[in-house]
Design a protein around this motif. Structure first.
Motif, PDB file in Angstrom:
ATOM      1  N   ILE A  98      -5.422  -2.914  -4.105  1.00 19.00           N
ATOM      2  CA  ILE A  98      -4.005  -2.639  -3.829  1.00 19.00           C
ATOM      3  C   ILE A  98      -3.184  -3.906  -4.024  1.00 19.00           C
ATOM      4  CG2 ILE A  98      -2.347  -1.999  -2.040  1.00 19.00           C
ATOM      5  CD1 ILE A  98      -4.534  -0.216  -0.824  1.00 19.00           C
ATOM      6  N   VAL A  99      -3.671  -5.018  -3.482  1.00 22.40           N
ATOM      7  CA  VAL A  99      -2.971  -6.301  -3.645  1.00 22.40           C
ATOM      8  C   VAL A  99      -2.858  -6.658  -5.119  1.00 22.40           C
ATOM      9  CG1 VAL A  99      -3.051  -8.780  -3.169  1.00 22.40           C
ATOM     10  CG2 VAL A  99      -3.693  -7.149  -1.376  1.00 22.40           C
ATOM     11  N   GLU A 170      -2.671   5.821   2.147  1.00 25.77           N
ATOM     12  CA  GLU A 170      -1.241   5.605   2.385  1.00 25.77           C
ATOM     13  C   GLU A 170      -0.536   5.060   1.153  1.00 25.77           C
ATOM     14  OE1 GLU A 170       0.536   6.473   5.108  1.00 25.77           O
ATOM     15  OE2 GLU A 170      -1.300   7.450   5.796  1.00 25.77           O
ATOM     16  N   TYR A 171      -1.218   4.246   0.389  1.00 27.36           N
ATOM     17  CA  TYR A 171      -0.621   3.627  -0.798  1.00 27.36           C
ATOM     18  C   TYR A 171      -0.353   4.644  -1.897  1.00 27.36           C
ATOM     19  CZ  TYR A 171      -0.077   0.177  -4.597  1.00 27.36           C
ATOM     20  OH  TYR A 171       0.394  -0.573  -5.656  1.00 27.36           O
ATOM     21  N   GLU A 427      -2.072 -11.781   1.744  1.00 31.57           N
ATOM     22  CA  GLU A 427      -1.028 -10.793   1.472  1.00 31.57           C
ATOM     23  C   GLU A 427      -0.340 -10.349   2.758  1.00 31.57           C
ATOM     24  OE1 GLU A 427       1.555  -9.135  -0.893  1.00 31.57           O
ATOM     25  OE2 GLU A 427      -0.173 -10.285  -1.640  1.00 31.57           O
ATOM     26  N   ASN A 428      -1.094 -10.166   3.817  1.00 30.74           N
ATOM     27  CA  ASN A 428      -0.460  -9.814   5.086  1.00 30.74           C
ATOM     28  C   ASN A 428       0.486 -10.907   5.551  1.00 30.74           C
ATOM     29  OD1 ASN A 428      -1.505  -7.231   5.511  1.00 30.74           O
ATOM     30  ND2 ASN A 428      -3.387  -8.007   6.438  1.00 30.74           N
ATOM     31  N   LEU A 433       1.692  -6.235   3.593  1.00 32.18           N
ATOM     32  CA  LEU A 433       1.403  -5.014   2.829  1.00 32.18           C
ATOM     33  C   LEU A 433       0.335  -4.145   3.468  1.00 32.18           C
ATOM     34  CD1 LEU A 433       1.670  -3.236   0.269  1.00 32.18           C
ATOM     35  CD2 LEU A 433       0.024  -4.776  -0.839  1.00 32.18           C
ATOM     36  N   LEU A 434      -0.847  -4.701   3.707  1.00 38.93           N
ATOM     37  CA  LEU A 434      -1.947  -3.883   4.233  1.00 38.93           C
ATOM     38  C   LEU A 434      -1.706  -3.504   5.685  1.00 38.93           C
ATOM     39  CD1 LEU A 434      -3.868  -3.380   1.947  1.00 38.93           C
ATOM     40  CD2 LEU A 434      -3.221  -5.778   1.821  1.00 38.93           C
TER      41      LEU A 434
END
Length: 455
Positions: A98-99, A170-171, A427-428, A433-434
């Protein structure tokens, strides 16, 4: 068996001799091997590089047949155990994909294709009352025993995998028809886990079940350690949910989890499994929180943001104080967690490093994956590693462990469960994001509500 670490059972499996996998001639300061001056990166460039290079572990070096994450990767022995994939690291890999899509490391189409391949594999792999095994054969989907009696379901590794499945759901849930179908498949996969069956009708979750040995390993999931996410997902399950009392009596040990200890002025908040008042390995505060956002998370036992931040700061300060006088520990070189390791006699292996198990070995994932908790301090470590990139940076990101004390020993090896948190937690820190994806899931919210969390 030491209850707090799923990795302790790996020590023998990972051991090797002086010239075994990952051996590297030592760096001797002042010699001709001194690193050249390297132009420093900005903080943003540093995070970009770390995420992009580390993602290669889950993309370039994933298992060819399944697309799932290998347990480990040794660049000098690329075919070593190439069919051994691990469910937990595969969950971290799902989040990393996802990232990678969001960062443009791969196209969305490439990401969807890989996710579909992994889901097809998981759909057909061995499951044990819904749980996947720790190790899976990437070609056949059959269980590979992790230890003599661990040849069945591993509920904690399954929880790490499910954390990734929920983020993917969810993505993709509002995407194209193909993406919606993948989101539905992710949802079905995780909801098939029979969490409540792993209680043995008691008010606690158990780690393992084997079709050959039943619950003989008899390892209860009690905190504080890396398994909080298991209880939350078990409560979130629509069909196989646990009771609130299972969380209170199992994870929290009827309130005995609360700690009044502090180190260096930082309250520990919760008692760490293993009994150390300095806190356990830093993965305790990483694995459950790749999707679960600790920023506003609290329950009757404590504030989890304080738990993870203080745990990290204690670990860092311990390295700076350096009571064992290891060469090289500093504000730029800190971070004790589970990783490849070495001993004073030169033998190699694996260890759950912590202040109570300090071998003079630093694990890059410890500080890097703590970046949401200690952003400036973690970036200092990343810049230090980059300045030593001729020794530390390999084909799939920074190597798993090193020791300035032992002539700058570096293991030229990787572990999936160490690489994944780096990408996700950076990323968090950058965008959340996650955390945002996981915390918006309605089933997750129901589970948190059921257990009495504020979030």
């Amino acid at each position: 068996m030491i209850r707090y670490s799923l990795f302790i059972m790996c020590i023998v499996l990972f051991s090797c001799g002086d010239d075994g996998p990952g051996y590297q001639e030592p760096y001797i300061p002042g010699s001709d091997d001194d690193p050249v001056v390297i132009i420093a990166l900005s903080d943003e460039e540093m995070m970009d590089l770390t995420q992009k290079e580390t993602f290669k572990y889950f993309w370039d070096f994933a298992n060819a047949d399944s697309g799932a994450a290998k347990e480990r990767y040794h660049p000098n022995e690329p075919t070593l155990n190439q069919n051994v994939v691990t469910s937990g690291a595969t969950g971290f890999g799902l989040m990393s994909i996802i990232v990678a899509i969001e960062r443009g490391f791969i196209t969305r189409e490439q990401g969807i294709e890989r996710l579909n391949k992994i889901f097809n594999f998981l759909e057909n792999a061995d499951r044990f009352h819904g749980a996947w095994s720790h190790w899976i054969n990437g070609s056949s989907g059959n269980v590979i025993p992790f230890s003599a009696k661990d040849d069945g379901g591993d509920l904690v590794e399954t929880a790490f995998l499910v954390q990734g499945l929920i983020c993917v759901k969810e993505y993709l849930k509002n995407g194209t028809d193909t993406e919606k179908a993948l989101a539905t498949k992710a949802d079905i996969l995780w909801k098939g886990v029979q969490w409540n069956w792993y209680t043995q009708n008691q008010e606690v979750l158990y780690w393992h079940w084997s079709p050959n040995f039943g619950f003989e390993i008899n390892l209860k999931l009690t905190g504080y350690n890396e398994v909080l996410i298991t209880y939350i997902l078990a409560a979130a399950s629509p069909d196989y949910s646990i009771t609130k009392a299972t969380y209170e009596k199992g994870w929290a040990r009827s309130g005995a989890i609360v700690s009044g200890a502090s180190q260096y002025g930082f309250p520990l908040v919760l008692k760490h499994a293993g009994g150390s008042n300095f806190g356990g390995p830093l993965f305790f505060s990483h694995y459950s929180f790749l999707g679960l956002n600790p920023k506003n998370l609290s329950d009757q036992y404590g504030n989890y943001w304080n738990v993870v931040v203080n745990h990290t700061k204690i670990n860092r300060q311990y390295c700076i104080v350096n009571p064992k006088n290891y060469i090289g520990y500093s504000a730029n070189t800190w971070g004790l967690t589970a990783s490849y390791s070495r001993n004073a006699d030169g033998s190699r292996g694996y260890a759950a490093h912590s202040p109570s198990n300090d071998k003079g070995v630093v694990s890059p994932t410890a500080a890097i994956s703590s970046i949401p908790y200690t952003p400036n301090e973690s970036l200092k470590v990343m810049h230090y590693l980059y300045q030593n990139k001729d020794k530390m940076l390999g084909p799939a990101g920074f190597y798993d462990a090193f020791s300035p004390h032992y002539d700058f020993w570096v293991t030229q090896t990787y572990l999936g469960i160490d690489q994944g948190p780096q990408i996700v937690m950076i990323e968090n820190h950058r965008t959340g994001l996650l955390w945002n994806l996981f915390m918006q899931n309605e089933d997750v919210k129901n589970g948190l509500d059921k257990l009495g969390f504020n979030y």
